[in-house]
Every structure is written in C-alpha cells, then in structure tokens.
Scaffold this motif. Structure first.
Motif, PDB file in Angstrom:
ATOM      1  N   LEU A   1       1.113  -0.964   0.407  1.00  0.00           N
ATOM      2  CA  LEU A   1       0.381  -0.118   0.089  1.00  0.00           C
ATOM      3  C   LEU A   1       0.769   1.373   0.008  1.00  0.00           C
ATOM      4  O   LEU A   1       0.501   1.990  -1.062  1.00  0.00           O
ATOM      5  CB  LEU A   1      -0.999  -0.474   1.268  1.00  0.00           C
ATOM      6  CG  LEU A   1      -2.003  -1.427   0.910  1.00  0.00           C
ATOM      7  CD1 LEU A   1      -2.206  -0.934   2.864  1.00  0.00           C
ATOM      8  CD2 LEU A   1      -2.754  -1.328  -0.182  1.00  0.00           C
ATOM      9  N   ALA A   2       1.925   1.206   0.690  1.00  0.00           N
ATOM     10  CA  ALA A   2       3.045   2.373   0.949  1.00  0.00           C
ATOM     11  C   ALA A   2       3.678   2.632  -0.623  1.00  0.00           C
ATOM     12  O   ALA A   2       3.738   3.644  -1.019  1.00  0.00           O
ATOM     13  CB  ALA A   2       3.662   2.062   1.081  1.00  0.00           C
ATOM     14  N   ILE A   3       4.146   1.572  -0.943  1.00  0.00           N
ATOM     15  CA  ILE A   3       4.305   1.518  -1.889  1.00  0.00           C
ATOM     16  C   ILE A   3       3.262   2.604  -3.546  1.00  0.00           C
ATOM     17  O   ILE A   3       4.151   2.843  -3.952  1.00  0.00           O
ATOM     18  CB  ILE A   3       5.355   0.685  -3.103  1.00  0.00           C
ATOM     19  CG1 ILE A   3       6.585   0.118  -1.564  1.00  0.00           C
ATOM     20  CG2 ILE A   3       6.037   0.367  -4.447  1.00  0.00           C
ATOM     21  CD1 ILE A   3       7.145  -1.867  -2.438  1.00  0.00           C
ATOM     22  N   LEU A   4       2.454   1.836  -3.403  1.00  0.00           N
ATOM     23  CA  LEU A   4       1.612   2.328  -4.223  1.00  0.00           C
ATOM     24  C   LEU A   4       0.854   3.672  -3.758  1.00  0.00           C
ATOM     25  O   LEU A   4       0.894   4.370  -5.054  1.00  0.00           O
ATOM     26  CB  LEU A   4       0.522   1.865  -4.686  1.00  0.00           C
ATOM     27  CG  LEU A   4       0.673   0.484  -4.897  1.00  0.00           C
ATOM     28  CD1 LEU A   4      -0.599  -1.396  -4.506  1.00  0.00           C
ATOM     29  CD2 LEU A   4       1.372  -0.336  -6.399  1.00  0.00           C
ATOM     30  N   ALA A   5       0.901   3.771  -2.932  1.00  0.00           N
ATOM     31  CA  ALA A   5       1.036   4.946  -2.532  1.00  0.00           C
ATOM     32  C   ALA A   5       2.252   6.746  -2.733  1.00  0.00           C
ATOM     33  O   ALA A   5       1.877   7.530  -3.715  1.00  0.00           O
ATOM     34  CB  ALA A   5       0.480   5.589  -0.952  1.00  0.00           C
ATOM     35  N   TRP A   6       2.994   5.496  -2.936  1.00  0.00           N
ATOM     36  CA  TRP A   6       4.173   6.658  -3.594  1.00  0.00           C
ATOM     37  C   TRP A   6       4.349   6.845  -4.593  1.00  0.00           C
ATOM     38  O   TRP A   6       4.463   7.965  -5.186  1.00  0.00           O
ATOM     39  CB  TRP A   6       5.932   6.001  -3.095  1.00  0.00           C
ATOM     40  CG  TRP A   6       6.648   6.391  -3.725  1.00  0.00           C
ATOM     41  CD1 TRP A   6       7.785   7.466  -3.712  1.00  0.00           C
ATOM     42  CD2 TRP A   6       7.498   5.569  -4.953  1.00  0.00           C
ATOM     43  NE1 TRP A   6       8.321   6.883  -4.765  1.00  0.00           N
ATOM     44  CE2 TRP A   6       8.424   6.135  -5.358  1.00  0.00           C
ATOM     45  CE3 TRP A   6       7.473   4.494  -5.769  1.00  0.00           C
ATOM     46  CZ2 TRP A   6      10.133   5.729  -5.919  1.00  0.00           C
ATOM     47  CZ3 TRP A   6       8.036   4.567  -6.455  1.00  0.00           C
ATOM     48  CH2 TRP A   6       8.816   5.047  -6.406  1.00  0.00           C
ATOM     49  N   ALA A   7       4.263   6.118  -5.441  1.00  0.00           N
ATOM     50  CA  ALA A   7       3.953   5.908  -6.713  1.00  0.00           C
ATOM     51  C   ALA A   7       2.652   6.528  -7.551  1.00  0.00           C
ATOM     52  O   ALA A   7       2.805   7.175  -8.697  1.00  0.00           O
ATOM     53  CB  ALA A   7       3.560   3.892  -7.609  1.00  0.00           C
ATOM     54  N   GLY A   8       1.171   7.298  -7.008  1.00  0.00           N
ATOM     55  CA  GLY A   8       0.458   7.486  -7.415  1.00  0.00           C
ATOM     56  C   GLY A   8      -0.398   7.388  -8.751  1.00  0.00           C
ATOM     57  O   GLY A   8      -0.611   5.986  -8.339  1.00  0.00           O
ATOM     58  N   ASP A   9      -0.158   8.191  -9.448  1.00  0.00           N
ATOM     59  CA  ASP A   9      -0.878   7.928 -10.785  1.00  0.00           C
ATOM     60  C   ASP A   9      -0.115   6.124 -11.185  1.00  0.00           C
ATOM     61  O   ASP A   9      -0.835   6.041 -12.612  1.00  0.00           O
ATOM     62  CB  ASP A   9      -1.135   9.108 -11.984  1.00  0.00           C
ATOM     63  CG  ASP A   9      -2.867   9.820 -11.557  1.00  0.00           C
ATOM     64  OD1 ASP A   9      -3.304   8.936 -10.855  1.00  0.00           O
ATOM     65  OD2 ASP A   9      -3.071  10.976 -11.741  1.00  0.00           O
ATOM     66  N   ARG A  10       0.844   7.376 -11.177  1.00  0.00           N
ATOM     67  CA  ARG A  10       2.282   6.029 -12.281  1.00  0.00           C
ATOM     68  C   ARG A  10       1.449   4.594 -12.393  1.00  0.00           C
ATOM     69  O   ARG A  10       1.087   4.172 -13.270  1.00  0.00           O
ATOM     70  CB  ARG A  10       3.838   6.721 -12.486  1.00  0.00           C
ATOM     71  CG  ARG A  10       3.673   7.689 -12.999  1.00  0.00           C
ATOM     72  CD  ARG A  10       5.303   7.343 -13.130  1.00  0.00           C
ATOM     73  NE  ARG A  10       5.734   7.280 -11.113  1.00  0.00           N
ATOM     74  CZ  ARG A  10       6.261   7.287 -10.345  1.00  0.00           C
ATOM     75  NH1 ARG A  10       6.857   9.444 -10.479  1.00  0.00           N
ATOM     76  NH2 ARG A  10       6.353   7.004  -9.397  1.00  0.00           N
ATOM     77  N   GLY A  11       1.641   4.683 -11.217  1.00  0.00           N
ATOM     78  CA  GLY A  11       1.782   2.801 -10.557  1.00  0.00           C
ATOM     79  C   GLY A  11       2.799   2.544 -10.792  1.00  0.00           C
ATOM     80  O   GLY A  11       3.679   3.035 -10.404  1.00  0.00           O
ATOM     81  N   VAL A  12       2.492   0.854 -10.173  1.00  0.00           N
ATOM     82  CA  VAL A  12       4.310   0.396 -10.786  1.00  0.00           C
ATOM     83  C   VAL A  12       3.556  -1.132 -11.301  1.00  0.00           C
ATOM     84  O   VAL A  12       2.745  -1.756 -10.955  1.00  0.00           O
ATOM     85  CB  VAL A  12       4.903  -0.430  -9.420  1.00  0.00           C
ATOM     86  CG1 VAL A  12       5.269   1.416  -8.541  1.00  0.00           C
ATOM     87  CG2 VAL A  12       3.969  -0.375  -8.270  1.00  0.00           C
ATOM     88  N   THR A  13       4.528  -1.835 -11.641  1.00  0.00           N
ATOM     89  CA  THR A  13       4.448  -3.123 -12.408  1.00  0.00           C
ATOM     90  C   THR A  13       4.559  -4.240 -11.562  1.00  0.00           C
ATOM     91  O   THR A  13       5.296  -3.464 -10.337  1.00  0.00           O
ATOM     92  CB  THR A  13       5.796  -3.334 -13.450  1.00  0.00           C
ATOM     93  OG1 THR A  13       6.676  -3.498 -12.791  1.00  0.00           O
ATOM     94  CG2 THR A  13       5.432  -2.393 -14.855  1.00  0.00           C
TER      95      THR A  13
END
Length: 158
Positions: free
Chosen positions: A73-85
C-alpha cells in the motif's frame, strides 16, 4: 537477471522517505483525488512518522496490518497515478526470491488486500498497479500537493 536498481532491500524502500525525492516528484497523487465522493470506510495510508494504515481513523490490525501488505500500500501511494508494475513490486518486496515465486506471493497478497479491505482497492490498468483514489487518502499525497501548491508550512505539518 534483475538489475540492482530494481532490487532495494525488502522494506528499506519504505524506511526513509527523502523529502528531496518527494519534493522533486511531479506526481501529487491521483488526479481526481479530491473530486470523488468518498465511501464511509475510507482508508488512510500514513508513511510519515512510521508506516500505518487507518480505516475510519482506526489503525488496521490483524492480517491486514502485516508488514508486506502495508509495504504494498505504501509503495502504491508513493507511485501515485503512475502506479508500478507487478514485476517491479515483486522485485522490491522479495529481492532474494526467484521471479515466479515473488510474483505468486505478490498475487496472493493483492488478493488478500482486496478481500480484507475492499475489492476495488487496487486497480490493474495498463500494466501498472494503482490505488483506487476513491477509496484511499495518503499523507504523502497531502504533502506533495501542498508542496507543489507552494503551501510549505502545510506541507511540513503533514
């Protein structure tokens, strides 16, 4: 073979949030973050002053509060709109594991997060995993937004 840039230590990527890095990033959170009507069971991801996720202002407990689930959840919050694979996320959280095992474990945790928190919490769009902004807020998004809008005293109070 994975490059070292994609293999930070398990939870070390979350241990320190560099204000310089945060300030440099143009992403301030999901684009429609403030315009969406919020459901009653809102989640708030807190990354400053210790990683924590609250549901309706109460900290999550039990299985939902396990470190790797919170890290996702924290990584996805950090990524914002870009998201991560999913591949990048798996490499971050399980750098020592082979690709297939890391992906399988990640898929299990994503399923459990959706089951335990909300079925639409995590969106998989265009190859990137993102948080659903209608269901989540974050102190990191608040900080970025205040910083970008030159409200520095508010940014520092987050």
């Amino acid at each position: 073979m994975r490059s070292k840039a994609l293999r930070p230590s398990s939870l070390g990527v979350l241990a320190v949030v560099s204000l310089t890095e945060v300030a440099r990033r143009p992403i301030v959170g999901p684009r429609h973050h403030t315009a969406i009507t919020r459901p009653s069971a809102m989640l708030r991801i807190r990354v400053f002053q210790g990683l924590r996720v609250d549901r309706d202002r109460e900290p999550l407990s039990g299985a939902s509060a396990q470190p790797r689930r919170l890290a996702i959840l924290a990584i996805l919050a950090w990524a914002g709109d870009r998201g991560v694979t999913r591949d990048w996320l798996a490499a971050c959280l399980w750098p020592e594991a082979d690709h297939a095992h890391a992906r399988h474990t990640l898929c299990q945790l994503i399923h459990l997060l959706r089951r335990d928190l909300h079925p639409e919490l995590l969106r998989d769009e265009g190859g990137a995993l993102r948080l659903a902004p209608a269901l989540v807020t974050s102190d990191l998004w608040d900080f970025r937004r205040a910083y970008v809008e030159d409200r520095l005293s508010e940014a520092l109070s987050v």
